[in-house]
Design an enzyme around this catalytic site. Structure first.
Site, PDB file in Angstrom:
ATOM      1  N   HIS A 276       4.041   6.866   5.881  1.00 54.98           N
ATOM      2  CA  HIS A 276       3.064   5.851   5.516  1.00 54.98           C
ATOM      3  C   HIS A 276       1.645   6.374   5.608  1.00 54.98           C
ATOM      4  O   HIS A 276       0.768   5.986   4.824  1.00 54.98           O
ATOM      5  CB  HIS A 276       3.211   4.631   6.433  1.00 54.98           C
ATOM      6  N   CYS A 277       1.383   7.278   6.546  1.00 55.06           N
ATOM      7  CA  CYS A 277      -0.011   7.606   6.877  1.00 55.06           C
ATOM      8  C   CYS A 277      -0.719   8.481   5.855  1.00 55.06           C
ATOM      9  O   CYS A 277      -1.698   8.065   5.248  1.00 55.06           O
ATOM     10  CB  CYS A 277      -0.064   8.267   8.254  1.00 55.06           C
ATOM     11  N   ILE A 278      -0.247   9.713   5.687  1.00 56.07           N
ATOM     12  CA  ILE A 278      -1.042  10.688   4.936  1.00 56.07           C
ATOM     13  C   ILE A 278      -1.114  10.379   3.442  1.00 56.07           C
ATOM     14  O   ILE A 278      -2.175  10.519   2.837  1.00 56.07           O
ATOM     15  CB  ILE A 278      -0.510  12.115   5.172  1.00 56.07           C
ATOM     16  N   ILE A 280      -1.102   7.510   1.973  1.00 56.58           N
ATOM     17  CA  ILE A 280      -1.679   6.199   1.675  1.00 56.58           C
ATOM     18  C   ILE A 280      -3.032   5.977   2.321  1.00 56.58           C
ATOM     19  O   ILE A 280      -4.013   5.583   1.678  1.00 56.58           O
ATOM     20  CB  ILE A 280      -0.701   5.079   2.107  1.00 56.58           C
ATOM     21  N   ASP A 281      -3.131   6.245   3.620  1.00 52.70           N
ATOM     22  CA  ASP A 281      -4.309   5.841   4.383  1.00 52.70           C
ATOM     23  C   ASP A 281      -5.632   6.392   3.860  1.00 52.70           C
ATOM     24  O   ASP A 281      -6.648   5.676   3.881  1.00 52.70           O
ATOM     25  CB  ASP A 281      -4.138   6.225   5.856  1.00 52.70           C
TER      26      ASP A 281
END
Length: 446
Positions: A276-278, A280-281
């Protein structure tokens, strides 16, 4: 006359564990956090909108290998934990932590609908002394611009009647060295009282708390961490592409470069970004930057490079197949090894393996997958094309039936010696074969 409850009183209650928590969202962030709080001596109510997940957790079963069943069973047996879909129970807890997804829309704009829904659920039950903490990753300003106005509709005064803070999640699924309790926690409060209370709560949960000046700063910390990783991964991915054309092995370059004891930090190329992090964020900051008439060129370029990597892998596979077997991708049998987004976990969020399979099937390849951690792809909204597909058994006989084996995720539980010995052609995107001393003419790095 009864004296009013002060922040110092609430801090004392936290220290004495006469304080209860509610965690909204029992996913990869919320469930480990809830169990960590239980293990620290707090009573916890976990909230989720998915009845099946709630029933599974209350039966002592984890939806992910990142959280052991035994941890859930222990918390349930001690009477410290329950999962529920009944949000009326928010009124009975002392602090509420929001740990819900923050995806992007199809136009790469932030989708904060889950955060707003959670805030509305809290606002309906908000009471004096409540502490509300947002942990979901988002753009700087979300806590004050999205969550605060919804909670203020309750009529309670923020900073006096209730308290609001932000503390970014830092979970790393599959990392056995860094569990929730030992990962430092950044905390930013809306005012001194909220900061004091939120800091006290997290000090009771983790080994180190890092207070910052505001919720906005805390939100920026999380984005900075993930943007740093995204940009550096994009850099080594681009280096891989150019070094490949120059006949240079990027893996050998990185191994040599990381011997420098200062000024260099190793990052490694791959078939694309997952989790989810890299992926999307960073685009949350890109979106917010438009408000200030600013273009985040590094972030957007990194996204373009990383997003293009699955296509590069498919092109490399096609070239190797044409050279070694004299045929194109149409009708070719391909086995993808690893469908999770990184090694030794069962998390499929934004996995580049999903995109690889889609690209190969668009070229009329016949694609199966093997993943020791993912027996079946869940038929949810993120995997409509692959939902229900099952991992095939990995045997020498099965490997021999495929024209190509594509190593997309380097799980430790795979017998790579058997893979190399039994396969006609191996495309290795993780350099696992060379790392294990299994280099061979039919093993191609991509």
């Amino acid at each position: 006359m009864i004296a009013p409850v002060t922040v110092d009183d609430l801090v004392e209650r936290i220290a004495a564990r006469h304080y209860s928590l509610g965690v909204i969202g029992l996913g990869y962030v919320g469930l480990p956090l809830a169990l960590t709080a239980c293990e620290a001596g707090f009573a916890v109510v976990g909230f989720d909108v998915n009845p099946a997940r709630v029933a599974e957790i209350n039966a002592g079963t984890s939806f992910t290998t990142h959280v052991a069943d035994a941890r859930i069973a222990s918390a349930l047996a001690e009477g410290r934990f329950e999962a529920t879909t009944n949000f009326d129970k928010l009124a009975s807890v002392d602090a509420v932590i929001i740990a819900v997804p923050t995806p992007l829309t199809k136009t790469r704009d932030p989708d904060l609908s889950h955060v707003a829904d959670a805030a509305r659920q809290i606002a309906r039950r908000l009471r004096p002394q409540h502490l509300v903490v947002l942990e979901s990753t988002t753009w700087p300003g979300t806590t004050m611009e999205v969550v605060a106005p919804i909670l203020d509709e309750s009529g309670l005064r923020r900073g006096a009647d209730y308290f609001l803070a932000y503390s970014p999640e830092r979970e790393d699924p599959g990392n056995r060295e860094f569990r929730t309790a030992v990962i430092p926690k950044v905390v930013g409060g809306d005012g001194a009282a909220a900061a004091t209370l939120a800091t006290a709560l997290y000090q009771a949960l983790v080994t180190k708390v890092v207070p910052v000046s505001s919720t906005t700063t805390a939100e920026a910390v999380k984005l900075t961490e993930n943007i740093f990783r995204s940009v550096n991964i994009a850099l080594v991915n681009e280096l891989k592409l150019i070094y490949d054309k120059m006949g240079i092995d990027v893996w050998e370059v990185i191994e040599a470069a990381k011997t420098k004891p200062f000024g260099f930090m190793p990052f490694y190329p791959g078939p694309g970004l997952g989790g989810h992090c890299i992926p999307i964020d960073p685009f949350y900051l890109t979106w917010k930057a438009r408000e200030f008439d600013f273009t985040t060129r590094f972030i957007e370029l990194a996204g373009q490079i990383n997003t293009a990597m699955p296509q590069h892998v498919v092109d490399r596979l096609a070239e190797a197949l044409d050279r070694d077997q004299g045929r194109g991708l149409s009708g070719v049998a391909i086995l993808v090894l690893g469908i999770a987004y990184k090694k030794n976990i069962d998390d499929l969020r934004e996995s580049p393996s999903i995109r690889l399979i889609e690209l190969l099937e668009l070229r009329s390849s016949q694609v199966d997958f093997h993943d020791p951690h993912v027996p079946v792809v869940p038929p949810d909204r993120d995997h409509t094309r692959l939902g229900g597909r099952r991992s095939v058994e990995l045997t020498p006989e099965a490997l021999g039936r495929y024209n190509v084996v594509l190593i997309a995720t380097d799980h430790d539980a795979v017998d790579y010696g058997m893979v190399v010995a039994s396969s006609k052609l191996v495309i290795d995107t993780r350099n696992v074969c060379e790392r294990l001393g299994l280099s061979a003419p039919h093993v191609i790095k991509a």
